[in-house]
Write a protein that holds these residues in place. Sequence first.
Motif, PDB file in Angstrom:
ATOM      1  N   LYS A  55       0.811  -1.214   0.000  1.00  0.00           N
ATOM      2  CA  LYS A  55       0.000   0.000   0.000  1.00  0.00           C
ATOM      3  C   LYS A  55       0.848   1.270   0.000  1.00  0.00           C
ATOM      4  O   LYS A  55       0.308   2.374  -0.081  1.00  0.00           O
ATOM      5  CB  LYS A  55      -0.927   0.011   1.222  1.00  0.00           C
ATOM      6  N   GLN A  56       2.167   1.150   0.104  1.00  0.00           N
ATOM      7  CA  GLN A  56       3.027   2.330   0.085  1.00  0.00           C
ATOM      8  C   GLN A  56       2.950   3.006  -1.280  1.00  0.00           C
ATOM      9  O   GLN A  56       3.041   2.349  -2.314  1.00  0.00           O
ATOM     10  CB  GLN A  56       4.470   1.945   0.397  1.00  0.00           C
ATOM     11  N   LYS A  57       2.810   4.303  -1.300  1.00  0.00           N
ATOM     12  CA  LYS A  57       2.601   5.021  -2.556  1.00  0.00           C
ATOM     13  C   LYS A  57       3.740   4.825  -3.546  1.00  0.00           C
ATOM     14  O   LYS A  57       3.515   4.795  -4.759  1.00  0.00           O
ATOM     15  CB  LYS A  57       2.385   6.502  -2.279  1.00  0.00           C
ATOM     16  N   LYS A  58       4.932   4.657  -3.072  1.00  0.00           N
ATOM     17  CA  LYS A  58       6.054   4.469  -3.990  1.00  0.00           C
ATOM     18  C   LYS A  58       6.180   3.025  -4.472  1.00  0.00           C
ATOM     19  O   LYS A  58       7.005   2.718  -5.321  1.00  0.00           O
ATOM     20  CB  LYS A  58       7.365   4.888  -3.326  1.00  0.00           C
ATOM     21  N   LYS A  59       5.344   2.131  -3.936  1.00  0.00           N
ATOM     22  CA  LYS A  59       5.426   0.716  -4.290  1.00  0.00           C
ATOM     23  C   LYS A  59       4.207   0.217  -5.066  1.00  0.00           C
ATOM     24  O   LYS A  59       4.259  -0.849  -5.672  1.00  0.00           O
ATOM     25  CB  LYS A  59       5.536  -0.148  -3.025  1.00  0.00           C
ATOM     26  N   ILE A  60       3.106   0.966  -5.081  1.00  0.00           N
ATOM     27  CA  ILE A  60       1.829   0.384  -5.473  1.00  0.00           C
ATOM     28  C   ILE A  60       1.777  -0.099  -6.915  1.00  0.00           C
ATOM     29  O   ILE A  60       1.013  -1.003  -7.233  1.00  0.00           O
ATOM     30  CB  ILE A  60       0.666   1.373  -5.230  1.00  0.00           C
ATOM     31  N   HIS A  61       2.555   0.469  -7.804  1.00  0.00           N
ATOM     32  CA  HIS A  61       2.464   0.035  -9.193  1.00  0.00           C
ATOM     33  C   HIS A  61       3.150  -1.309  -9.424  1.00  0.00           C
ATOM     34  O   HIS A  61       3.033  -1.894 -10.495  1.00  0.00           O
ATOM     35  CB  HIS A  61       3.038   1.102 -10.113  1.00  0.00           C
ATOM     36  N   GLY A  62       3.866  -1.797  -8.423  1.00  0.00           N
ATOM     37  CA  GLY A  62       4.504  -3.099  -8.571  1.00  0.00           C
ATOM     38  C   GLY A  62       3.620  -4.253  -8.134  1.00  0.00           C
ATOM     39  O   GLY A  62       3.930  -5.393  -8.408  1.00  0.00           O
ATOM     40  N   ASN A  63       2.516  -3.943  -7.456  1.00  0.00           N
ATOM     41  CA  ASN A  63       1.601  -4.932  -6.857  1.00  0.00           C
ATOM     42  C   ASN A  63       2.356  -6.175  -6.381  1.00  0.00           C
ATOM     43  O   ASN A  63       2.068  -7.301  -6.749  1.00  0.00           O
ATOM     44  CB  ASN A  63       0.440  -5.290  -7.783  1.00  0.00           C
ATOM     45  N   ILE A  64       3.330  -5.930  -5.518  1.00  0.00           N
ATOM     46  CA  ILE A  64       4.221  -6.984  -5.034  1.00  0.00           C
ATOM     47  C   ILE A  64       3.993  -7.207  -3.541  1.00  0.00           C
ATOM     48  O   ILE A  64       3.967  -6.254  -2.759  1.00  0.00           O
ATOM     49  CB  ILE A  64       5.695  -6.612  -5.284  1.00  0.00           C
ATOM     50  N   CYS A  65       3.857  -8.471  -3.157  1.00  0.00           N
ATOM     51  CA  CYS A  65       3.767  -8.832  -1.740  1.00  0.00           C
ATOM     52  C   CYS A  65       5.180  -8.918  -1.173  1.00  0.00           C
ATOM     53  O   CYS A  65       6.063  -9.550  -1.765  1.00  0.00           O
ATOM     54  CB  CYS A  65       3.042 -10.167  -1.601  1.00  0.00           C
ATOM     55  N   ALA A  66       5.401  -8.292  -0.030  1.00  0.00           N
ATOM     56  CA  ALA A  66       6.739  -8.236   0.557  1.00  0.00           C
ATOM     57  C   ALA A  66       7.180  -9.573   1.143  1.00  0.00           C
ATOM     58  O   ALA A  66       8.382  -9.832   1.261  1.00  0.00           O
ATOM     59  CB  ALA A  66       6.796  -7.165   1.640  1.00  0.00           C
ATOM     60  N   THR A  67       6.244 -10.431   1.503  1.00  0.00           N
ATOM     61  CA  THR A  67       6.603 -11.727   2.076  1.00  0.00           C
ATOM     62  C   THR A  67       7.188 -12.624   0.986  1.00  0.00           C
ATOM     63  O   THR A  67       6.606 -12.768  -0.081  1.00  0.00           O
ATOM     64  CB  THR A  67       5.368 -12.409   2.687  1.00  0.00           C
ATOM     65  N   LYS A  68       8.333 -13.214   1.272  1.00  0.00           N
ATOM     66  CA  LYS A  68       9.004 -14.079   0.304  1.00  0.00           C
ATOM     67  C   LYS A  68       8.988 -15.522   0.804  1.00  0.00           C
ATOM     68  O   LYS A  68       9.571 -15.830   1.845  1.00  0.00           O
ATOM     69  CB  LYS A  68      10.447 -13.618   0.065  1.00  0.00           C
ATOM     70  N   ASP A  69       8.304 -16.376   0.073  1.00  0.00           N
ATOM     71  CA  ASP A  69       8.227 -17.788   0.426  1.00  0.00           C
ATOM     72  C   ASP A  69       7.819 -18.560  -0.825  1.00  0.00           C
ATOM     73  O   ASP A  69       7.928 -18.044  -1.945  1.00  0.00           O
ATOM     74  CB  ASP A  69       7.257 -18.021   1.593  1.00  0.00           C
ATOM     75  N   ASP A  70       7.325 -19.776  -0.667  1.00  0.00           N
ATOM     76  CA  ASP A  70       6.985 -20.598  -1.835  1.00  0.00           C
ATOM     77  C   ASP A  70       5.823 -20.032  -2.654  1.00  0.00           C
ATOM     78  O   ASP A  70       5.634 -20.419  -3.810  1.00  0.00           O
ATOM     79  CB  ASP A  70       6.625 -22.020  -1.391  1.00  0.00           C
ATOM     80  N   LEU A  71       5.047 -19.134  -2.073  1.00  0.00           N
ATOM     81  CA  LEU A  71       3.927 -18.561  -2.804  1.00  0.00           C
ATOM     82  C   LEU A  71       4.363 -17.433  -3.741  1.00  0.00           C
ATOM     83  O   LEU A  71       3.649 -17.115  -4.697  1.00  0.00           O
ATOM     84  CB  LEU A  71       2.873 -18.035  -1.825  1.00  0.00           C
ATOM     85  N   THR A  72       5.522 -16.858  -3.499  1.00  0.00           N
ATOM     86  CA  THR A  72       5.982 -15.707  -4.282  1.00  0.00           C
ATOM     87  C   THR A  72       5.994 -15.981  -5.784  1.00  0.00           C
ATOM     88  O   THR A  72       5.424 -15.196  -6.560  1.00  0.00           O
ATOM     89  CB  THR A  72       7.369 -15.254  -3.799  1.00  0.00           C
ATOM     90  N   PRO A  73       6.617 -17.075  -6.258  1.00  0.00           N
ATOM     91  CA  PRO A  73       6.599 -17.310  -7.707  1.00  0.00           C
ATOM     92  C   PRO A  73       5.208 -17.595  -8.259  1.00  0.00           C
ATOM     93  O   PRO A  73       4.929 -17.309  -9.431  1.00  0.00           O
ATOM     94  CB  PRO A  73       7.534 -18.515  -7.889  1.00  0.00           C
ATOM     95  N   VAL A  74       4.327 -18.146  -7.443  1.00  0.00           N
ATOM     96  CA  VAL A  74       2.960 -18.401  -7.893  1.00  0.00           C
ATOM     97  C   VAL A  74       2.243 -17.075  -8.163  1.00  0.00           C
ATOM     98  O   VAL A  74       1.560 -16.917  -9.190  1.00  0.00           O
ATOM     99  CB  VAL A  74       2.186 -19.219  -6.845  1.00  0.00           C
ATOM    100  N   LEU A  75       2.406 -16.110  -7.274  1.00  0.00           N
ATOM    101  CA  LEU A  75       1.779 -14.804  -7.459  1.00  0.00           C
ATOM    102  C   LEU A  75       2.282 -14.130  -8.727  1.00  0.00           C
ATOM    103  O   LEU A  75       1.525 -13.438  -9.418  1.00  0.00           O
ATOM    104  CB  LEU A  75       2.040 -13.921  -6.238  1.00  0.00           C
TER     105      LEU A  75
END
Length: 216
Positions: A55-75
């Motif tokens: 939700k950070q304004k400088k991050k929102i266009h990346g629609n990226i979840c900060a948590t890194k785990d096995d779900l990251t590549p699926v997203l």
Amino acid sequence: MKKIIAINGSSRRNGNTAKMLKAALAGAEAYGAEGEFIQLYSLFYKGCASCFYCKQKKKIHGNICATKDDLTPVLEKIKEADALILGTPIYFMNYSSSMVAFLERFLFSNYLYRFPDSSIFPKKLPSALFYTMNATEEQADLFHLPDRTKAYEEFLGNILGVPPKVLSAYNTLQFRDYSRYEASIFSEEDKKAYEKEHFQDTLDQARFIGIKLIGG
């Protein structure tokens, strides 16, 4: 070549939910699509940590979840897909915990607190939700299952820009041999008769949905 992803929120790799998902993939693949089946219970991940990184304004266009785990590549794969199918068993009139955790991560990282353009998913993505349950359709209605799933269905449609297609399999078989388990409230004979009469039709409907999702 179009890509369709099916995500299984059941612990059973070849259970009722998986069979529906694989039928949909088979339908899409018959029309030239590339299908991928993802088993959530094989992955190590957790639900949304409510860190608000997305939700950070400088991050929102990346629609990226900060948590890194096995779900990251699926997203990340979902962003590149042309269609998405989610399948979950219904436990106590709700999605499985693995599917809930997945949806927390996926939906929240693509959602902003603004109106009317709250979704930052990069495109419109056709999708479907498949439900399997031991309950009959009458029991599901009695315990207000449609009301419980409606919010997920609407959020998914709002994020992806297209309402999801929904398919439910009721009164499914949990065991092949009911005599091995304490399940005396059920009639094995009646359950198997219901499956024989209805489940193939459900698989046919799933296959058709797979075809429609990729434009077949």
